[in-house]
Design an enzyme around this catalytic site. Structure first.
Site, PDB file in Angstrom:
ATOM      1  N   ARG A  63     -40.189  -9.609  11.251  1.00 36.24           N
ATOM      2  CA  ARG A  63     -41.044 -10.483  12.072  1.00 36.24           C
ATOM      3  C   ARG A  63     -41.083 -11.909  11.541  1.00 36.24           C
ATOM      4  NH1 ARG A  63     -46.250  -6.935  12.508  1.00 36.24           N
ATOM      5  NH2 ARG A  63     -47.207  -8.797  11.651  1.00 36.24           N
TER       6      ARG A  63
ATOM      7  N   ASP B 201     -41.657  -5.419  19.413  1.00 33.26           N
ATOM      8  CA  ASP B 201     -41.497  -4.036  19.893  1.00 33.26           C
ATOM      9  C   ASP B 201     -40.919  -3.964  21.311  1.00 33.26           C
ATOM     10  OD1 ASP B 201     -42.595  -3.269  17.511  1.00 33.26           O
ATOM     11  OD2 ASP B 201     -44.587  -2.859  18.303  1.00 33.26           O
TER      12      ASP B 201
ATOM     13  N   ARG C 125     -30.015   7.085   0.284  1.00 32.14           N
ATOM     14  CA  ARG C 125     -30.902   5.982  -0.106  1.00 32.14           C
ATOM     15  C   ARG C 125     -31.704   5.570   1.126  1.00 32.14           C
ATOM     16  NH1 ARG C 125     -29.439   7.310  -4.416  1.00 32.14           N
ATOM     17  NH2 ARG C 125     -28.613   6.050  -6.136  1.00 32.14           N
TER      18      ARG C 125
END
Ligand code: F6P
Length: 358
Positions: free
Chosen positions: A286, A138, A277
């Protein structure tokens, strides 16, 4: 004199954890001329609370530079529960102190994100010798320009966006891609720019669906009959911004949605007729091997942290500031987050690229 140290990895995993463990350990062996014992605490603070650990020797960190995940295991142990005695009647803080002493540690390295740093600070205030290292895809840890794991996640997310691009173009569709980042949109902002997204939506800037629609329509009028929207999992609309998070989540639940991604896609399809979509790469962001950048960063951070231990400098959080590895006081870092401000250079860049920010 430091003779025995512990290492733990806490919170969500990310590429670069093993590279950091390796760098700390290798540097410690050299700095202490092999007169050092290293203990790996298993599953983060959970292992420290319950006394789960094993001794680490050179063979443990052979060949782990490129390995994803963490050889020590990890677990989320939320900070808000740290000082709460739950049904199991365990006083977590005193158990952690007890086990630190039982293991005869002189120092503990805590690798993790914001929550990990908060608990690290708590332990430091309790008198333990703590050094924290910044890990998170993050990139929202206060006081460091970068955390390891972030750039690898940007690479992975960019690859997803690139692949979405070609298929969106063939089918003349709008593709909405949800990227990780609950409180902060650094990953979405960076990979949106590197993947050439047309719309970037982040939690720090609630979106107005009308702005998105007019951007898509403008592109369509200019002959661009496909578009890519990247949305951080924590993004929300301007009308949701007016209500409390709890209420917002209740309303989402009624719609059967946890995030804004499908809501946005459905609104676009309904209001414009463009076929849409959605893609959610999820934890793939990750997973796997760290990028070259993250291997270097993890190695620099780990080696610096070992030097801090050698110098008996504790209560610190390793950081990178203006391209230099340094450290902050843990007490300054704990409880803060580094969020995107709308006047930051990367937002200016996105605007100048004509990207719609919602
Ligand atoms: O903190 C890293 C992160 O990947 C966030 O971007 C995401 O919101 C969260 O972890 C997901 O957590 P978990 O792995 O517990 O599902």
């Amino acid at each position: 004199m430091v003779k025995r140290v512990g290492i733990l990895t806490s919170g969500g995993d990310c590429p670069g954890l093993n590279a950091t463990i390796r760098a700390i350990s290798k540097s410690l062996y050299r700095l202490f001329k092999n007169k050092i014992e290293i203990v790996g605490i298993l599953d983060g603070y959970h292992g420290l609370i319950h006394g789960k650990y094993r001794t680490i020797t050179e063979k443990d960190f052979a060949d782990i530079l490129t390995l994803g995940g963490t050889i020590l295991g990890t677990k989320r142990t939320p900070f808000k529960l740290m000082q709460v005695v739950e049904e199991d009647n365990i006083d977590k803080v005193s158990e952690m102190k007890k086990n630190y002493n039982k293991m005869k540690l002189d120092c503990l390295f805590c690798l993790g994100g914001n929550g990990t740093h908060k608990t690290a600070n708590l332990l430091s205030e309790e008198g333990l010798n703590i050094i924290a290292l910044p890990k998170t895809i993050d990139n929202d840890i206060w006081g460091t320009d970068i955390s390891f794991g972030f750039h690898t996640a940007v690479d992975i997310a960019t690859d997803s966006i690139d692949r979405a691009h070609t298929t969106a173009k063939s089918h003349k569709r709008i593709i909405v891609i949800e990227l990780m980042g609950n409180k902060s949109g650094w990953l979405t902002l960076y990979s949106g720019i590197s993947g050439g997204a047309d719309v970037i939506l982040i939690p720090e800037n609630p979106y107005d669906i009308n702005n998105i629609l007019s951007h898509l329509n403008k592109r369509f009028k200019n002959g661009k009959n496909y578009s890519i929207i990247v949305v951080a999992e924590g993004a929300y609309s301007i009308s949701e911004a007016k209500i409390k998070k709890k209420k917002r989540m209740e309303l989402r639940k009624e719609l059967g949605e946890k995030t804004a991604t499908n809501i946005i896609a459905k609104e676009i399809e309904k209001l414009t007729g463009f076929e849409t979509r959605t893609i959610v790469p999820g934890h793939i962001q990750r997973g796997g091997s760290p990028s070259a950048y993250d291997r270097i960063l993890a190695t620099q951070f780990g080696s610096y942290a070992a030097t801090l231990a050698k110098n008996e400098q504790f209560g610190l959080a390793v950081a990178m500031v203006n391209n230099k590895i340094t450290s902050n006081r843990l007490s300054d870092v704990a409880g803060k987050a580094k969020l995107i401000t709308l006047d930051c250079p990367m937002i200016t860049t996105a605007k100048q690229m004509g990207i719609c920010l919602g």
